[in-house]
Design a protein around this motif. Structure first.
Motif, PDB file in Angstrom:
ATOM      1  N   ARG A 146       0.822  -1.211   0.000  1.00 37.67           N
ATOM      2  CA  ARG A 146       0.000   0.000   0.000  1.00 37.67           C
ATOM      3  C   ARG A 146       0.857   1.262   0.000  1.00 37.67           C
ATOM      4  NH1 ARG A 146      -5.201  -0.451   4.035  1.00 37.67           N
ATOM      5  NH2 ARG A 146      -3.616  -0.108   5.637  1.00 37.67           N
ATOM      6  N   THR A 303      -2.391  -4.544   9.328  1.00 40.31           N
ATOM      7  CA  THR A 303      -1.973  -3.777   8.160  1.00 40.31           C
ATOM      8  C   THR A 303      -2.017  -2.285   8.453  1.00 40.31           C
ATOM      9  OG1 THR A 303      -2.831  -5.523   6.718  1.00 40.31           O
ATOM     10  CG2 THR A 303      -2.391  -3.391   5.705  1.00 40.31           C
ATOM     11  N   ASN A 307       1.090   0.402   8.599  1.00 41.64           N
ATOM     12  CA  ASN A 307       1.042   1.646   7.833  1.00 41.64           C
ATOM     13  C   ASN A 307       1.214   2.866   8.727  1.00 41.64           C
ATOM     14  OD1 ASN A 307      -0.973   0.148   5.417  1.00 41.64           O
ATOM     15  ND2 ASN A 307       0.779   1.421   4.867  1.00 41.64           N
ATOM     16  N   THR A 550       5.655   2.558  -6.945  1.00 42.24           N
ATOM     17  CA  THR A 550       4.288   2.936  -7.288  1.00 42.24           C
ATOM     18  C   THR A 550       4.262   3.495  -8.710  1.00 42.24           C
ATOM     19  OG1 THR A 550       4.697   5.101  -6.322  1.00 42.24           O
ATOM     20  CG2 THR A 550       3.698   3.437  -4.890  1.00 42.24           C
ATOM     21  N   ARG A 556       3.077   6.354  -0.668  1.00 39.38           N
ATOM     22  CA  ARG A 556       1.717   6.744  -0.311  1.00 39.38           C
ATOM     23  C   ARG A 556       1.550   6.750   1.211  1.00 39.38           C
ATOM     24  NH1 ARG A 556       0.711   2.347  -3.934  1.00 39.38           N
ATOM     25  NH2 ARG A 556       0.258   3.002  -6.077  1.00 39.38           N
ATOM     26  N   VAL A 558      -0.951   6.446   4.180  1.00 39.28           N
ATOM     27  CA  VAL A 558      -2.245   5.772   4.328  1.00 39.28           C
ATOM     28  C   VAL A 558      -2.870   6.250   5.634  1.00 39.28           C
ATOM     29  CG1 VAL A 558      -3.440   3.563   4.515  1.00 39.28           C
ATOM     30  CG2 VAL A 558      -1.395   3.758   3.070  1.00 39.28           C
ATOM     31  N   VAL A 672      -7.523  -6.632   5.297  1.00 33.22           N
ATOM     32  CA  VAL A 672      -6.658  -6.507   4.124  1.00 33.22           C
ATOM     33  C   VAL A 672      -5.761  -7.728   3.971  1.00 33.22           C
ATOM     34  CG1 VAL A 672      -4.904  -5.104   2.976  1.00 33.22           C
ATOM     35  CG2 VAL A 672      -6.689  -3.993   4.338  1.00 33.22           C
TER      36      VAL A 672
END
Length: 688
Positions: A146, A303, A307, A550, A556, A558, A672
């Motif tokens: 992610r 998850t 993150n 990415t 990214r 999150v 997830v």
């Protein structure tokens, strides 16, 4: 080392280098140091030093077993393989292909993992395949994908750790789980760096720390959010890095600012001054790292928790540059490679996604099949095990012992017993193998050659040092023989290097690209880091230095919010239970419990509790107590220590029977990663 075979330890994901020298007696080889291998420089823990003991004839299986009249009896290979092939074929014909399941293991070599996934999808045509690595680092893998677009346990080599200014170790106890790793932490301290350990227990690793934070189990997400709040409030974010190399910061900033430090103190039990001290040490360092392990990952919000820690790294500019970043301390010996090449329910070799048409076309071309013939994604590990005896009627299991290791293990044992047919391929007669209709005795680490991928993404070569006993075959021979009986023998080589050559082609162009890695290169270079797309490529020890994986090259953020564990303490079950490992045992203990020296050091289960809790409950050190949860009851000796929170108890999970800790663990799944919540559940203790 002149007469020793250079190889690697059969246990954890460090994959420490060792040598095996010929020896007289029932154990045919002796473990010797291999100081030239860079990961451990010759150092071995007690498990590695005693690894050869499982090669002794009395410790392992040497003949196939088949169930007759309710009992297992010795049989020949033709009978055993014939029974398996007949049962798998008949089940598929009667109930459909997805009624046949395959369950693998994070200790299988890359070659075995690759061909096991191919066997499930090409020979059986089933989507019902997953592996026990789902229970290990799937949350970290999902979070890494992610945030960065790619999952590799450590995106940097181990040698970078001592060069960081600060390392935060979250829910990891390498002093007991992978002791040779501790030298990197000592070197960090010697270099002037700072070590922060986050763990509800004051472990041997926490004893090494400059700062120890002891949150309640299941509150690591709140802790990470609270630290990011403090970093933002103190103006310590790296705005240039955020602008140039990330997306999603405004939403993540708002989520963190909603977690006031005083609220985080109340949720986690970590005093606010210690939270401020941790944020200050992290931000004061020129470079910093966060390393997570099973503590924050084995949660129903694992998850999001990972993150949150990645967000802390990104907000401070500690990613995508040397001696900084986020990494996961992978646990099982081939936990990294095992999830890259097809054992996982949703993946194809090279870490390709099974539902990606281009990925299906590439792999199908290597396999010589129609892409449309490949099944789609299947169930995750716990969901697969939970479906046994109902939707999945026959199971082939390799290198795993879920009767001991699965969450809610009593229930999973009942599901295994409900199968129409169970075949187990293993080195020893594990508790799961004891339930099987057919058990196949297979070669182990010192008797076979194959590659593994360690926690830093280094592909290493484990070499055969001794012949297997008569009557024992390799897992590759098993897969070839079963495929042949089911009409597909040509695609399943028994030679590991030949299997690896096909794996190279199947992985080419994928996220985990092994195309440029060969047995020759691994031997010459002490392993090769993936991705390595061609033989002229040097390999990639450090990821993300120029761009993240990415589409736009940016990491990214999150945005995440804290939520409590799936099961909180109440009047009936007022205490939090967390689980883990001890120094002398490994995973379900199927192998280490057969080694006298290791059993002498850690002979059995126990429950660890604080003296304040023990006094309140009337429990005396050493007496047997009952631990009771909504899922089961265990009986085990009490061990009193001030090294644990008074509201928390700890049990190691290596033993079966009445002391099996996983009778209690909660199978609530991360939405997830589908990781079960091993690390937090509610129990009560009853003196006997």
């Amino acid at each position: 080392m002149s007469d020793a075979t250079e190889t690697h330890c059969p246990y954890c994901a460090l994959q420490c280098g060792m040598g095996l020298s010929p020896a007289d007696g029932p154990v045919p080889v002796a473990v010797v140091e291999r100081p030239g291998f860079p990961v451990n420089r010759g150092a071995l823990c007690g498990k590695g030093a005693n690894a050869a003991a499982v090669l002794a004839p009395g410790a392992r299986l040497t003949t196939p077993l088949v169930r007759v009249g309710g009992a297992l009896r010795p049989a020949g290979w033709d009978e055993a393989l014939g029974r398996i092939a007949e049962a798998l074929g008949a089940t598929a014909a009667a109930h459909g292909r997805d009624a046949v399941g395959v369950f693998g293991g994070g200790g299988l070599t890359n070659e075995k993992a690759y061909l096991l996934g191919k066997f499930a999808r090409v020979v059986l045509g089933t989507s019902a395949i997953d592996y026990n690595g789902r229970f290990c680092m799937s949350s970290a893998a999902a979070a890494g994908i992610r945030a960065f677009g790619l999952d590799r346990g450590l995106p940097f080599p181990l040698d970078d750790i001592p060069r960081a200014g600060c390392v935060v170790l979250v829910g990891a106890n390498p002093a007991e789980t992978m002791p040779p790793f501790v030298r990197y932490l000592r070197e960090l301290r010697d270099n002037g760096g700072t070590l922060i350990v986050v763990d509800p227990r004051r472990t041997r690793t926490a004893e090494l720390a400059d700062l120890h934070l002891a949150p309640r189990p299941g509150t690591d997400l709140a802790l990470a959010l609270g630290l990011l709040h403090l970093v933002i409030a103190d103006g310590r974010t790296d705005e240039a890095f955020i602008a140039e190399r990330t997306t999603g910061w405004p939403e993540t900033r708002a989520a963190a600012m909603a977690h006031w430090p005083e609220h985080v103190e109340a949720v986690t039990g970590v005093p606010l001054p210690r939270l401020r001290a941790a944020a200050g040490l992290f931000c004061a360092a020129p470079t910093a790292m966060v390393l997570t392990a099973r503590g924050p990952e084995q949660q129903a919000k694992g998850t999001d928790t990972v993150n949150a820690w990645i967000n802390l790294c990104l907000a401070t500019g500690n990613a995508g540059r040397p001696y900084a970043g986020y990494g996961c301390l992978t646990g099982q010996g081939n936990g990294q490679g095992g999830r890259e090449h097809g054992q996982k329910a949703d993946q194809l070799p090279g870490y390709r996604k099974l539902d990606d048409p281009a990925a299906r076309a590439h792999v199908a071309a290597v396999w010589g099949v129609d892409p449309g013939s490949l099944p789609g994604p299947g169930r995750s590990a716990y969901e697969l095990l939970d479906s046994l005896g109902t939707e999945v009627r026959a199971l082939l299991l390799m290198g795993s012992n879920p009767v001991v290791s699965a969450p809610g293990s009593t229930h999973i044992g009942s599901r295994l017993r409900a199968l129409d047919f169970l075949a187990v391929s293993d080195v020893v007669l594990s508790e799961t193998a004891e339930l099987a209709d057919v058990v196949l005795p297979v070669t182990q680490w010192a008797e076979e050659t194959g590659t593994l991928t360690n926690l830093e993404g280094r592909v290493v070569l484990r070499r055969r040092a001794v012949d297997a006993p008569e009557g024992v075959r390799s897992d590759l021979e098993v897969l070839h023989a079963l495929a042949d009986r089911l009409g597909h023998g040509a695609g399943f080589p028994t030679d590991p290097e030949q299997a690896f050559e096909e794996l190279r082609r199947a992985s080419a162009g994928g996220p985990a690209d092994y195309a440029g890695i060969s047995y020759r290169r691994i031997a010459a270079e002490d392993g090769v880091f993936w991705p390595c797309p061609d033989e002229d490529h040097p390999g990639t020890p450090r990821l993300f230095l120029d761009r993240f994986a990415t589409p736009d090259g940016r990491a990214r953020f999150v945005p995440v919010q804290h939520r409590p564990p799936a099961e909180e303490p109440d009047e009936q079950y007022p205490v939090r239970l967390t689980t883990g490992r001890v120094l002398a045992q490994y995973q379900s203990g199927a192998q280490t419990r057969r080694v006298a020296a290791l059993n002498a050091a850690a002979p059995g289960p126990y429950v660890e509790l604080h003296p304040v809790l023990a006094e309140r409950l009337g429990i005396v050190d050493g007496e047997r107590v009952a631990v009771v949860s909504r899922r089961g009851r265990t009986v085990t000796p009490a061990r009193l220590t001030t090294a644990i929170r008074p509201d928390t108890v700890f049990m190691p999970f290596h033993w079966p029977g009445e002391g099996n800790a996983n009778r209690h663990t909660n199978p609530a799944l991360d939405p997830v990663s589908r990781m079960p919540e091993f690390k937090a559940c509610a129990v009560r203790l009853e003196p006997l």
